[in-house]
Design an enzyme around this catalytic site. Structure first.
Site, short mmCIF file in Angstrom:
data_model
loop_
_atom_site.label_atom_id
_atom_site.label_comp_id
_atom_site.label_asym_id
_atom_site.label_seq_id
_atom_site.Cartn_x
_atom_site.Cartn_y
_atom_site.Cartn_z
CE LYS A 53 57.33 38.89 112.88
NZ LYS A 53 57.64 38.01 113.99
CD GLN A 97 60.87 36.02 114.54
OE1 GLN A 97 60.26 37.19 114.59
NE2 GLN A 97 60.25 35.00 114.12
CG ASP A 120 56.20 39.21 119.62
OD1 ASP A 120 55.45 39.04 118.63
OD2 ASP A 120 57.59 39.05 119.26
N1 GUN Z 1 58.78 33.01 116.46
C1 GUN Z 1 57.66 32.46 115.84
N2 GUN Z 1 56.62 33.24 116.13
C2 GUN Z 1 56.86 34.32 116.51
C3 GUN Z 1 56.33 35.51 117.18
O1 GUN Z 1 55.19 35.62 116.90
N3 GUN Z 1 56.76 36.45 117.66
C4 GUN Z 1 58.41 36.27 117.62
N4 GUN Z 1 59.12 37.37 118.51
N5 GUN Z 1 58.87 35.23 117.48
C5 GUN Z 1 58.37 34.13 116.99
#
Ligand code: GUN
Length: 315
Positions: A53, A97, A120
């Site tokens: 990311k 995350q 998100d």
């Molecule tokens: N953990 C697994 N997928 C995601 C996601 O799309 N966003 C976040 N913040 N954590 C995750």
């Protein structure tokens, strides 16, 4: 029949070039959009995701800020981190995350995020706006699926769509996005009766149950579009031989690496579907693309502009 492959990497590249142009325009107007990523602890998969990311931010010219609290952090201390990011003017998007260390209340942390920075789309305010059909920051993976469908000219309006899986992150928002696009949506789950028959009626199938290769050809109506959100690592030789019996190149990957990725859709579905997303290279690349898109959208919205983001303004 051999299905058309819906190439997620190509669609991601298209979205990135649109976003890069938009980011340049924002910068010319004195706005530098920025994303903060919070990675608590040492989970190796989470590190990989967060690094991807941050790398995407660099590629597109977004500012990025990586915050790495220790695995031992308390809920209160992480709330203080979120509070500071909520206040910072140079941070437009915040992503925490998941999963968080076990002693931390994920719910308290997600609820504490400023909804305007919740890229998100997990905050209850943003979920509620999605339900109400109001412009909002929607969850990235389902938004990416909509981009794949739209940019591949798959008809959605009036179609029967089956969403397999009812998670907060994928299944539920996916069903709502399809519904707002005027599909007739059925949400299927582990307790659904006559699952095969229900899915077989669908023109569009979105598989997001987290069950390796569960959707076999008998589930699929000939010609249907099959979107595979699953990412499962197959490390057992017998499983690899069974699932990829007709795919020698995948068995070669297994031999070389000791594991191979498979989605929730069985690879033999290629012989029945009209179009499908591969794993890897289908839905996966879109998740980060939509995170970038949501960050740019959040930057615009925070500055009072409702003009749509080039790639993702249709939510
Ligand atoms: N953990 C697994 N997928 C995601 C996601 O799309 N966003 C976040 N913040 N954590 C995750």
């Amino acid at each position: 029949m051999t299905a058309r492959i819906l190439n997620g990497n190509a669609i991601r590249d298209q979205i990135y070039s649109e976003l890069a142009a938009e980011i340049s325009a924002l910068k010319a107007a004195g706005i530098q959009p920025g994303l903060a990523a919070v990675l608590a602890g040492e989970n190796p998969a989470s590190k990989l995701y967060v690094n991807s990311k941050i790398a995407a931010c660099g590629k597109l010219g977004l500012a990025s800020f990586l915050i790495t609290p220790p695995a031992s952090i308390s809920t209160d201390d992480l709330l203080a981190v979120v509070d500071e990011l909520n206040r910072r003017d140079d941070v437009d998007g915040i992503l925490v995350q998941m999963p968080l260390p076990h002693q931390v209340s994920s719910k308290k942390i997600l609820d504490a995020l400023d909804p305007a920075k919740d890229v998100d789309g997990f905050h209850p305010i943003n979920v509620g706006k999605l339900v109400a059909g109001q412009p909002s920051l929607a969850a990235c993976t389902p938004s990416g699926v909509m981009e794949i469908l739209r940019r591949s000219n798959i008809p959605i309006e009036g179609s029967n769509a089956a969403v397999m899986g009812r998670s907060d992150i994928v299944g539920k928002p996916m069903a709502l996005l399809l519904l707002h696009a005027n599909a007739t949506v059925t949400i299927c789950h582990s307790k659904t009766h006559e699952l095969k028959d229900v899915v077989h009626r669908a023109d569009i199938v979105v598989a997001a149950m987290g069950r390796a290769a569960m959707v076999t050809p008998e589930f699929i109506r000939p010609g249907a579009t099959v979107i595979d959100v699953g990412q499962n690592v197959i490390a057992d030789r017998a499983d690899a031989l069974r699932i990829f019996a007709n795919f020698p190149e995948k068995l070669e990957t297994f031999r070389a690496k000791g594991s191979v990725l498979v989605g929730d859709v069985h690879p033999d579905v290629v012989n029945v579907a009209g179009a499908f997303t591969p794993v890897p290279g289908g839905v996966g690349p879109l998740t980060i693309a939509m995170l970038m898109s949501n960050t740019v959208k959040a930057a615009r919205m925070r500055r009072g502009s409702s003009a749509p983001v080039a790639a993702a303004g249709k939510s």
